[in-house]
Design an enzyme around this catalytic site. Structure first.
Site, mmCIF file in Angstrom:
data_model
loop_
_atom_site.group_PDB
_atom_site.id
_atom_site.type_symbol
_atom_site.label_atom_id
_atom_site.label_comp_id
_atom_site.label_asym_id
_atom_site.label_seq_id
_atom_site.Cartn_x
_atom_site.Cartn_y
_atom_site.Cartn_z
ATOM 1 N N GLU A 118 -2.788 10.816 11.730
ATOM 2 C CA GLU A 118 -3.585 11.381 10.606
ATOM 3 C C GLU A 118 -3.768 9.718 9.886
ATOM 4 O O GLU A 118 -3.023 9.290 9.336
ATOM 5 C CB GLU A 118 -2.588 11.983 9.873
ATOM 6 C CG GLU A 118 -2.465 13.491 10.403
ATOM 7 C CD GLU A 118 -3.500 14.432 10.568
ATOM 8 O OE1 GLU A 118 -4.306 14.209 9.822
ATOM 9 O OE2 GLU A 118 -3.460 15.447 11.246
ATOM 10 N N CYS A 139 -6.375 10.220 0.997
ATOM 11 C CA CYS A 139 -6.748 9.752 2.120
ATOM 12 C C CYS A 139 -8.321 10.332 2.573
ATOM 13 O O CYS A 139 -9.181 9.836 2.863
ATOM 14 C CB CYS A 139 -6.044 10.097 3.538
ATOM 15 S SG CYS A 139 -5.774 11.869 3.622
HETATM 16 P P1 NAD Z 1 0.796 2.290 6.345
HETATM 17 O O1 NAD Z 1 -0.059 2.538 7.547
HETATM 18 O O2 NAD Z 1 0.695 0.848 5.871
HETATM 19 O O3 NAD Z 1 2.004 2.971 6.360
HETATM 20 C C1 NAD Z 1 2.508 3.953 7.012
HETATM 21 C C2 NAD Z 1 3.665 4.190 7.530
HETATM 22 O O4 NAD Z 1 3.927 3.264 8.746
HETATM 23 C C3 NAD Z 1 5.030 3.742 6.601
HETATM 24 O O5 NAD Z 1 6.043 4.498 6.674
HETATM 25 C C4 NAD Z 1 5.251 2.329 6.925
HETATM 26 O O6 NAD Z 1 6.304 1.889 6.849
HETATM 27 C C5 NAD Z 1 4.875 2.196 8.329
HETATM 28 N N1 NAD Z 1 4.504 1.069 9.148
HETATM 29 C C6 NAD Z 1 3.772 0.194 8.373
HETATM 30 N N2 NAD Z 1 3.602 -0.997 9.345
HETATM 31 C C7 NAD Z 1 3.820 -0.642 10.227
HETATM 32 C C8 NAD Z 1 4.133 -1.350 11.710
HETATM 33 N N3 NAD Z 1 3.515 -2.317 11.935
HETATM 34 N N4 NAD Z 1 4.367 -0.535 12.631
HETATM 35 C C9 NAD Z 1 5.240 0.557 12.736
HETATM 36 N N5 NAD Z 1 5.088 1.385 11.281
HETATM 37 C C10 NAD Z 1 4.606 0.517 10.333
HETATM 38 O O7 NAD Z 1 -0.396 3.255 5.462
HETATM 39 P P2 NAD Z 1 0.187 3.476 3.750
HETATM 40 O O8 NAD Z 1 -0.442 2.243 2.987
HETATM 41 O O9 NAD Z 1 1.492 3.982 3.662
HETATM 42 O O10 NAD Z 1 -0.955 4.822 3.517
HETATM 43 C C11 NAD Z 1 -2.313 4.548 3.209
HETATM 44 C C12 NAD Z 1 -3.166 4.868 4.338
HETATM 45 O O11 NAD Z 1 -2.903 6.120 5.007
HETATM 46 C C13 NAD Z 1 -4.770 4.961 4.092
HETATM 47 O O12 NAD Z 1 -5.385 4.543 5.101
HETATM 48 C C14 NAD Z 1 -4.761 6.518 4.097
HETATM 49 O O13 NAD Z 1 -6.167 7.026 4.366
HETATM 50 C C15 NAD Z 1 -3.993 6.956 5.180
HETATM 51 N N6 NAD Z 1 -3.443 8.459 5.069
HETATM 52 C C16 NAD Z 1 -3.947 9.311 5.973
HETATM 53 C C17 NAD Z 1 -3.580 10.536 5.519
HETATM 54 C C18 NAD Z 1 -4.153 11.740 6.540
HETATM 55 O O14 NAD Z 1 -3.706 12.903 6.392
HETATM 56 N N7 NAD Z 1 -4.928 11.446 7.426
HETATM 57 C C19 NAD Z 1 -2.800 10.865 4.709
HETATM 58 C C20 NAD Z 1 -2.441 9.956 3.759
HETATM 59 C C21 NAD Z 1 -2.612 8.597 4.069
#
Ligand code: NAD
Length: 460
Positions: free
Chosen positions: A211, A245
């Site tokens: 997602e 998002c």
């Molecule tokens: P992110 O990708 O930075 O982090 C998400 C999760 O991934 C966190 O738990 C983080 O600890 C983990 N993570 C970070 N780096 C990682 C790595 N290298 N390897 C494995 N895991 C890792 O995202 P965010 O900043 O928390 O959220 C914002 C993003 O999420 C935006 O791009 C937004 O559009 C998207 N989003 C999508 C939806 C959806 O339903 N499609 C919903 C909410 C947010």
């Protein structure tokens, strides 16, 4: 912590193999217990979200607590129906038979969730994964410390660790989790981390739901109700401080309407948050200084026509409108994910197409118009995860609709029954009758080929 990840996963693998996650009655006991605990923590949820990024109780209820509750109610009400083997019409080629789809849990599921709706986006996949008969390890976001701690407490209060566990931590912990073999990975977050997840999953051929995000356009033509469009867009864009998002990322409006629309947007922003949104109890903050600086950078070379105030110490960015940024400017390069709204213009459908097609397939698309032909054209021409005509965001709220992206905005979908199906392997089973056994398929084939060809041609 890293040591215990292996131990917890091993205990969950053993628990799953014991078949104890499978009886529907037991799943319901846990889901009802989870509902009780969630209900008892309502105030704690609002407090945690407020401490994490000053999210108001109203927004916390309608976009997190209320949705988790309705998901729990929906799942508890429908689980028996969803989990039943589904009887499918038999084929003449398998006659006599009874054909079914069995909904089988995948096994050990990893859920990694983001910070922007930290309560909802951790618990919703967890609830559906459990409903489908899986075990879960949840890794909530490290950026929302209070909510993630609360989630861990809730999980601990309801589930034994060998069934569901919440493991807090940052990239290091996430990386360790991803090095393990899972039966399913459900990830919500950024496109760049989504690629890391997909790569890790590929090593074990683990199925994934991703997602993700993207630049979701909001198109306005000259038949739209501009005043209503302005009100709805201001609501959807600045809800959660723009950190949604599916928030409209940018507007594309017929050129002649731009000035009038900017005036309407300004009036709505002031109506919602007052003359100084920094003082409004309803307007949240940016999650951390890193994101505040990222957004401040986007504003550097822009023509700001409203807002633009930034306080990096308190992570405040005012609701901000930008007039016609270039497509190659910083603000149009990546998903904005903050309270900044660029307004682009078009004259012809070619202009519109040039702008929309310069971005990857978005997670959402919104079209404000009363012209049926124009709406049909937009809906049939562009690929996007989901969208709304004459409003924004609200498709997320109908659990009868699948929610998910397409292409770089994600793969797979969930919500309601779609979520249950996402966390279940669909096992095709035919129960064959013994009372008839035509010899047609058995050797020696002789002239049987003529008959079999006819059967395939007319009935196959
Ligand atoms: P992110 O990708 O930075 O982090 C998400 C999760 O991934 C966190 O738990 C983080 O600890 C983990 N993570 C970070 N780096 C990682 C790595 N290298 N390897 C494995 N895991 C890792 O995202 P965010 O900043 O928390 O959220 C914002 C993003 O999420 C935006 O791009 C937004 O559009 C998207 N989003 C999508 C939806 C959806 O339903 N499609 C919903 C909410 C947010």
């Amino acid at each position: 912590m890293l040591d215990s990840i292996s131990n917890i996963l091993y205990s969950q693998q053993t628990f799953f193999k014991s078949q104890k996650t499978k009886p529907i009655a037991d799943r319901l006991v846990y889901l009802k217990a989870l509902k009780e605990v969630v209900l008892s923590k309502e105030q704690a949820v609002y407090d945690a979200l407020y401490k994490d990024f000053k999210k108001s109780e109203f927004e916390s209820f309608i976009s997190e607590f209320g949705l988790v509750l309705s998901q729990l109610n929906l799942v508890i009400k429908n689980l028996e129906k969803w989990a039943k083997p589904e009887r499918i019409k038999s084929s003449l080629l398998t006659f006599p038979s009874k054909d079914f789809i069995y909904k089988e849990p995948y096994g050990n599921v990893l859920v990694i969730s983001p910070w922007n709706y930290p309560f909802l986006l951790a618990l919703e996949p967890l609830i559906i994964a459990i409903a489908a008969g899986n075990t879960v390890i949840l890794k909530p976001s490290e950026l929302t410390k209070h909510t993630s701690q609360l989630l861990t407490n809730i999980v601990k209060a309801v589930f034994p660790e060998n069934y569901v566990a919440s493991i807090q931590g940052d990239v290091q912990v996430a990386t360790e989790l991803l090095s393990k073999k899972w039966d399913y990975i459900f990830f919500t977050g950024s496109v760049s981390v989504g690629k890391i997840i997909a790569e890790a999953a590929a090593k074990h051929l683990t199925p994934v739901t991703l997602e993700l995000g993207g630049k979701s356009p909001c198109i306005i033509d000259d038949t739209a109700n501009l005043k209503l469009a302005a009100k709805r867009i201001v609501w959807g864009k600045f809800f959660n401080g723009g950190q949604t998002c599916i928030a409209p990322d940018y507007i594309i409006i017929k050129h002649a309407l731009k000035q009038e629309f900017i005036t309407l947007l300004k009036a709505e922003i002031t109506q919602f948050y007052g003359k100084n949104p920094e003082e409004s109890k309803d307007f949240p903050r940016i999650i951390n200084t890193k994101n505040t600086s990222r957004l401040a950078n986007m504003l550097k070379d822009c023509h700001v026509v409203f807002g633009g105030t930034i306080d990096e110490k308190t992570n405040y960015i005012a609701p901000t409108l930008i007039d016609e940024p270039a497509l190659d400017s910083e603000v149009m390069q990546d998903e904005i994910f903050g309270p900044i709204l660029p307004i682009l213009t078009y004259e012809t459908e070619n202009d519109l197409d040039r702008i929309i097609s310069s971005f990857e397939k978005p997670l959402a698309l919104y079209a404000f118009s009363n012209d049926k032909k124009f709406i049909d054209h937009i809906l049939s021409t562009y690929s996007f995860g989901g969208g709304v005509v004459n409003d924004v965001l609200i498709h997320f709220g109908n659990h009868r609709l699948p929610f998910g992206g397409v292409g770089p905005s994600g793969m797979g979908a969930y919500h309601g029954k779609y979520g249950f199906d996402t966390f279940s392997h669909h096992k095709a089973v035919i129960k064959r009758g013994n009372w008839l056994d035509p010899s047609l398929r058995y050797a020696p084939y002789n002239q049987k080929v003529t008959i079999i060809k006819k059967i395939f041609k007319y009935f196959g």
